[in-house]
Motif scaffolding. Structure first.
Motif, mmCIF file in Angstrom:
data_model
loop_
_atom_site.group_PDB
_atom_site.id
_atom_site.type_symbol
_atom_site.label_atom_id
_atom_site.label_comp_id
_atom_site.label_asym_id
_atom_site.label_seq_id
_atom_site.Cartn_x
_atom_site.Cartn_y
_atom_site.Cartn_z
ATOM 1 N N MET B 190 -23.336 33.423 -8.176
ATOM 2 C CA MET B 190 -22.311 33.930 -7.259
ATOM 3 C C MET B 190 -22.243 35.451 -7.398
ATOM 4 S SD MET B 190 -20.162 32.855 -4.967
ATOM 5 C CE MET B 190 -19.490 31.215 -5.245
ATOM 6 N N ALA B 192 -20.524 37.639 -4.710
ATOM 7 C CA ALA B 192 -19.183 37.950 -4.201
ATOM 8 C C ALA B 192 -18.792 36.782 -3.305
ATOM 9 C CB ALA B 192 -19.165 39.266 -3.432
ATOM 10 N N TYR B 193 -17.999 35.866 -3.854
ATOM 11 C CA TYR B 193 -17.639 34.654 -3.119
ATOM 12 C C TYR B 193 -17.231 35.001 -1.702
ATOM 13 C CZ TYR B 193 -14.950 30.607 -1.570
ATOM 14 O OH TYR B 193 -14.478 29.562 -0.841
ATOM 15 N N PRO B 194 -17.764 34.371 -0.679
ATOM 16 C CA PRO B 194 -18.611 33.171 -0.700
ATOM 17 C C PRO B 194 -20.131 33.442 -0.750
ATOM 18 C CG PRO B 194 -17.985 33.671 1.547
ATOM 19 C CD PRO B 194 -17.347 34.727 0.681
#
Lengths: 139, 380
Positions: B190, B192-194
């Motif tokens: 991950m 930078a979500y999403p």
């Protein structure tokens, strides 16, 4: 004088009233006296109608969560924060600004789009920056 | 006056090139593009390049005394702007033959400073204090809003990377070539979500260059490669900082620049055989497909997932593998143009059959600027 290693903004003549506002614990935005619309970021004329007849007003500080990311690769100054939310919020006055969400564990489940938020302020060097927390959340 | 791309080439190598400076990459690309056209630097009287080192240094280093310069620097779409401006300048008689160069030491940072923006800039006051750390944390901030309003799923976002890797798998010059699945994308780190790692572009060194001139001059100079005609161009801009973009679910600049280019070229979507959409992150081609009008609002995710942009699909898109799998120096627009030229010439690594008309959409900054080119291997 730096009280935090996080990046701190440096005001310009156009933006000084905004940062004077945050220093006083107020979130100030501009409003056009000709078309009555609020706008942000600070600038000397209305981006909608072009009028230079504008004023500074104090916003309510109430906002909703418009969009965000949860950053897992922290920027300088944010190394101790764990994954943190870089968010864009929509103020009650209709304008949007980037900010961080605080006062809640930063997970997708806790950060629902359009959830109500309220402004808080954090000292960054010589200025205070506006951050937002869930409205009604315990600090 | 018909304007053509007469020369188009990349640097000899792309990827991690610490033994090249940024200007060195630009000059190698320039020499390669001139050789591709069968021209010399003495045929060039116009030079366009971004920023530092800019067009003056490129011209001086090459030994060209220009009659026309363009240093438009509006991010990764700048080279599409340069093509548009070169077309206008040649038609206006300001110059005859324009060299457009790109070279960026995006990975190794040799001979060129990184972006430096002061604490009193717009970005420095209203975005940087919140811990944004490059495009992966800023360009991406629109996506959750788009997903909420259109129903795009995490799996569909991942499908963009999967589709483009199918093309990269066919391209020996692509940096990432192994086929991947949606599960691979969703299992990758991950960032930078999403957004997972495989939904973010590569960071590479490299360069490319174009020679733009009139069809008449290209023929007079004996250019042997198939000429690529510039049928239509458009340019526009949105907000200088992403947080002030008018609507997080659509790019005004994508729409405006594409409408202008399609109108000038007098084409419809059905005419398009091949498409390049700047893909710094997986959501950008989704916006592009919708904002250009190839699909309706909220339909792009399913369109890609159904394979329509993949090899064998009806709208082949990002056929070099794109910024996600091919290369991304920081300003990818040049590579999108070059792949379109290769496809129109019939010399692409993953060649699509019977390509006669291609469209290139360039993005600059974080949905900051955009330009669109309509190119063809036939006259208007």
């Amino acid at each position: 004088m730096t009280t935090s290693p996080k990046p701190a903004p440096k005001p310009t003549p156009d933006t000084q009233p905004f940062w004077d506002g945050t220093a006083a614990g107020e979130l100030r935005v501009q409003r056009c006296l000709t078309c009555s619309r609020h706008y942000f970021y600070p600038r000397p004329s209305c981006p909608r109608c072009g009028s230079g007849d504008v004023e500074w007003v104090t916003a309510s500080g109430r906002a909703t969560l418009y969009s965000y990311v949860i950053n897992h690769r922290p920027a300088p100054g944010f190394q101790d924060d764990g994954p943190y939310a870089i968010a864009v919020v929509e103020l009650e006055e209709g304008v949007r600004m980037m900010t961080n969400i605080v006062g809640v564990d930063i997970t997708p489940e806790n950060l629902r789009l359009d959830m109500p938020l309220r402004v808080v302020f954090e000292q960054r060097g010589d200025v205070r920056v506006p951050l937002f927390e869930p409205a009604g959340a315990l600090r | 006056m018909n304007i053509v791309i007469a020369g188009a080439a990349e640097t000899d190598h792309l990827g991690k090139l610490p033994h090249y400076s940024a200007i060195g990459l630009q000059l190698e690309a320039a020499r390669n593009a001139l050789a591709d056209a069968g021209l010399t630097k003495d045929d060039v009287d116009g030079v366009a390049a971004v920023g530092m080192p800019g067009p003056v240094q490129v011209a001086h280093a090459l030994g060209v005394t220009p009659a026309w310069l363009d240093g438009t620097g509006v991010g990764g779409s700048s080279f599409l702007f340069h093509v548009r401006h070169a077309v206008a300048a040649i038609r206006a008689g300001l110059c005859h033959t324009v060299l457009i160069t790109h070279g960026e030491s995006g990975r190794s940072h040799v001979g060129a400073g990184r972006f430096g923006l002061g604490a009193d800039s717009l970005l420095g006051q209203f975005e940087l204090p919140y811990g944004v750390f490059g495009p992966a944390t800023t360009f991406t901030v629109t996506a959750l809003r788009y997903m909420k309003e259109t129903g795009l799923t995490h799996e569909q976002l991942a499908e963009v990377a999967v589709a483009q890797r199918r093309w990269a798998h066919l391209n020996p010059r692509a940096m990432m070539r192994d086929l991947i699945t949606v599960d691979d994308v969703l299992a990758s780190r991950m960032v930078a979500y999403p957004f997972h790692l495989l939904e973010c572009c590569l960071v590479t060194d490299g360069g490319g260059a174009l020679v733009v001139t009139s069809e008449e001059r290209a023929r007079a100079l004996g250019v042997r490669k198939p000429l690529v005609h510039v049928l239509g161009t458009g340019e526009s801009a949105d907000s200088p900082i992403v947080s002030q973009m008018e609507d997080f679910t659509t790019s005004k600049a994508f729409r405006r620049s594409s409408e202008a280019a399609f109108a000038e070229a007098k084409i419809d979507h059905a005419d398009v055989d091949h498409l390049m959409i700047y893909d710094a992150f997986a959501h950008v081609p989704i916006y592009g497909l919708e904002d250009m009008g190839f699909v309706g609002r909220g339909e792009a995710g399913a369109f890609i997932a159904e394979g329509h942009t993949s090899p064998g699909g009806r709208l082949p898109m990002n056929t070099n593998g794109g910024g996600l799998s091919y290369t991304h120096t920081g300003m990818y627009g040049m590579f999108a143009i070059l792949e379109s030229v290769r496809q129109l010439r019939g010399e692409a690594a993953a060649q699509v059959p019977d390509v006669e008309l291609g469209v290139v959409l360039g993005n600059g900054g974080m949905f900051m600027s955009a330009a669109t080119l309509v190119l063809a291997n036939r006259r208007p």
